[in-house]
Design an enzyme around this catalytic site. Structure first.
Site, mmCIF file in Angstrom:
data_model
loop_
_atom_site.group_PDB
_atom_site.id
_atom_site.type_symbol
_atom_site.label_atom_id
_atom_site.label_comp_id
_atom_site.label_asym_id
_atom_site.label_seq_id
_atom_site.Cartn_x
_atom_site.Cartn_y
_atom_site.Cartn_z
ATOM 1 C CB SER A 178 93.273 6.756 72.729
ATOM 2 O OG SER A 178 92.996 7.740 73.684
ATOM 3 C CG HIS A 206 91.811 3.293 69.955
ATOM 4 N ND1 HIS A 206 92.528 3.867 68.931
ATOM 5 C CD2 HIS A 206 91.446 4.315 70.764
ATOM 6 C CE1 HIS A 206 92.606 5.168 69.124
ATOM 7 N NE2 HIS A 206 91.950 5.467 70.224
ATOM 8 C CE LYS A 237 90.399 7.021 66.611
ATOM 9 N NZ LYS A 237 89.822 7.468 67.842
HETATM 10 C C1 LIG Z 1 89.271 8.866 68.072
HETATM 11 C C2 LIG Z 1 88.512 8.661 69.330
HETATM 12 C C3 LIG Z 1 87.242 9.190 69.487
HETATM 13 C C4 LIG Z 1 86.632 10.136 68.495
HETATM 14 O O1 LIG Z 1 86.223 9.499 67.344
HETATM 15 P P1 LIG Z 1 86.117 10.340 65.997
HETATM 16 O O2 LIG Z 1 85.273 9.515 65.115
HETATM 17 O O3 LIG Z 1 87.522 10.504 65.504
HETATM 18 O O4 LIG Z 1 85.497 11.658 66.346
HETATM 19 C C5 LIG Z 1 86.529 8.846 70.617
HETATM 20 N N1 LIG Z 1 87.077 8.059 71.568
HETATM 21 C C6 LIG Z 1 88.323 7.572 71.465
HETATM 22 C C7 LIG Z 1 88.863 6.717 72.542
HETATM 23 C C8 LIG Z 1 89.088 7.877 70.344
HETATM 24 O O5 LIG Z 1 90.327 7.429 70.260
#
Ligand SMILES: *Cc1c(COP(=O)(O)O)cnc(C)c1O
Length: 386
Positions: A178, A206, A237
């Site tokens: 990320s 992602h 996302k």
């Molecule tokens: C954003 C993210 C999460 C968490 O997901 P949410 O639905 O926002 O709680 C988990 N793993 C990664 C790699 C992320 O970027």
């Protein structure tokens, strides 16, 4: 007194310029936002396909609340599981090429719950050092031995696996990292998982919606299938709403339904949200034009942005970090961009390793080529500034 200790801890954050604050938006998610009364061009969200601002999705939310009203009222195994939750799980599982799926409220909850359901005391978890915080927390909660290997280092991982005498083992990785935007070597990780009899948990936060044919995610992109694979997709996302799912082989999911504490002991997400998420999956599936536009913007940024002192990190995903190194300089550059209406977050330790402070540019299909050019021009000018 306890409160004095807390105040001292806050003051220490201030002293080290590490205290964080929130910007407040007065407009919907998108590249053009109103922030604290200011119009800004934003390169911060993970709304990679521009679905968060998509009218058809807002309309699906309205239709969802018309059909299902408000909250679920209870946890899924009590009385909070609705027909539309099951429909969404079936749709998501098929979409990513798995037998079954479980829909959870957030990706954080999915990652917090999945490892402890599969391994425990006397077992071991092998984790990439750059994994998301939620995977680290899940590993700690599992109470298994946690072995972290250097980022992407397959031989280090192989050595740790060969030495392990743990009863059960799980390899845990982000698919797209990320803060770096690079990809995990999933095929090689699965080969190691097979050789050493491990689970392989892949967090595709992602990648879902972005990678693979029709946005089916990182495993589909790599053409991988195995009962060892546990796929975590998130829905806040590219999917443009909120939520997450765990997908895999049917017996594995049957077990997770019995044992994932972050699924069992929490109220089900509003069924209206599940209703809208079905539209979100449709939009992802039909979203080749959005993904093509996104890929063109990524290529455009990489061609346009010529840096000397700073470094555009190697990434083919919408996460395009510019490595600056020094914390104070990264913050100063983010502030200078902000002053000209460009919103790009500076990411500092402990989120990234010491000495690797960076700007984390994230692109969306909702950006224009002109938006990207404006950012590249500003960055090049700021890099030359004394
Ligand atoms: C954003 C993210 C999460 C968490 O997901 P949410 O639905 O926002 O709680 C988990 N793993 C990664 C790699 C992320 O970027």
């Amino acid at each position: 007194m306890l409160i004095d200790r807390l105040r001292a801890d806050l003051a220490a954050l201030d002293d080290r310029a590490l205290r964080r604050s929130r910007r407040t938006l007065d407009s919907a998610c998108g590249p053009r936002v109103q922030v604290d009364g200011q119009p800004m061009l934003a390169f911060c969200s993970n709304d990679y396909l521009g679905l968060a601002g998509e009218p058809a999705l807002a309309e699906a939310l309205r239709a969802g609340t018309a059909r299902w009203a408000g909250g679920a009222g209870a946890s899924h195994l009590v009385s909070g599981h609705y027909r539309v939750h099951t429909q969404l799980e079936t749709r998501l599982a098929a979409f990513v090429g798995m037998e079954a799926a479980l829909y959870l409220s957030t990706g954080y909850m999915a990652n917090l719950g999945v490892a402890p359901a599969l391994v425990g005391r006397g077992d071991a978890i092998f984790a990439d050092r750059l994994n998301h915080a939620s995977l680290v927390d899940g590993a700690l909660l599992a109470r298994a031995e946690l072995k972290r290997y250097p980022h992407g280092d397959l031989s280090a991982l192989a050595r740790l696996l060969a030495r392990s005498t743990a009863a059960r083992k799980a390899i845990v990785t982000d698919s797209v990292f990320s803060m770096d935007g690079d990809l995990a070597p999933l095929a090689e990780l699965l080969a190691l998982a097979e050789r050493h009899a491990c689970w392989l948990i892949v967090d595709d936060a992602h990648g879902f919606g972005v990678l693979g044919p029709q946005g089916r995610g990182a495993l589909a992109a790599a053409g991988l299938a195995s009962w060892r694979l546990i796929y975590v997709g998130t829905l806040g996302k590219a999917a443009g709403l909120s939520g997450a799912f765990v997908a895999g082989q049917a017996d594995v999911l049957a077990w997770l339904l019995q044992s994932m504490r972050t699924y069992l002991f929490t109220t089900g997400a509003p069924p209206a949200l599940a209703h809208a998420l079905l539209t979100s999956v449709d939009l992802i599936e039909q979203g080749d034009a959005r993904r093509t536009r996104l890929a063109a913007l990524i290529a455009h940024l990489r061609a346009e942005l010529q840096l000397s002192r700073w470094q555009l990190m190697p990434s083919g995903t919408p996460i395009q970090p510019v490595l600056i190194g020094d914390n104070a300089e990264a913050v100063a550059v983010a502030q200078a961009l902000w002053d000209e209406g460009l919103w790009v977050p500076a990411i500092r330790p402990p989120t990234v390793p010491q000495g690797s402070a960076r700007l984390r540019i994230s692109l969306s299909a909702a950006h224009t080529a002109e938006d990207v050019r404006r950012l590249a021009t500003a960055l090049q000018r700021l890099e030359k500034r004394p």
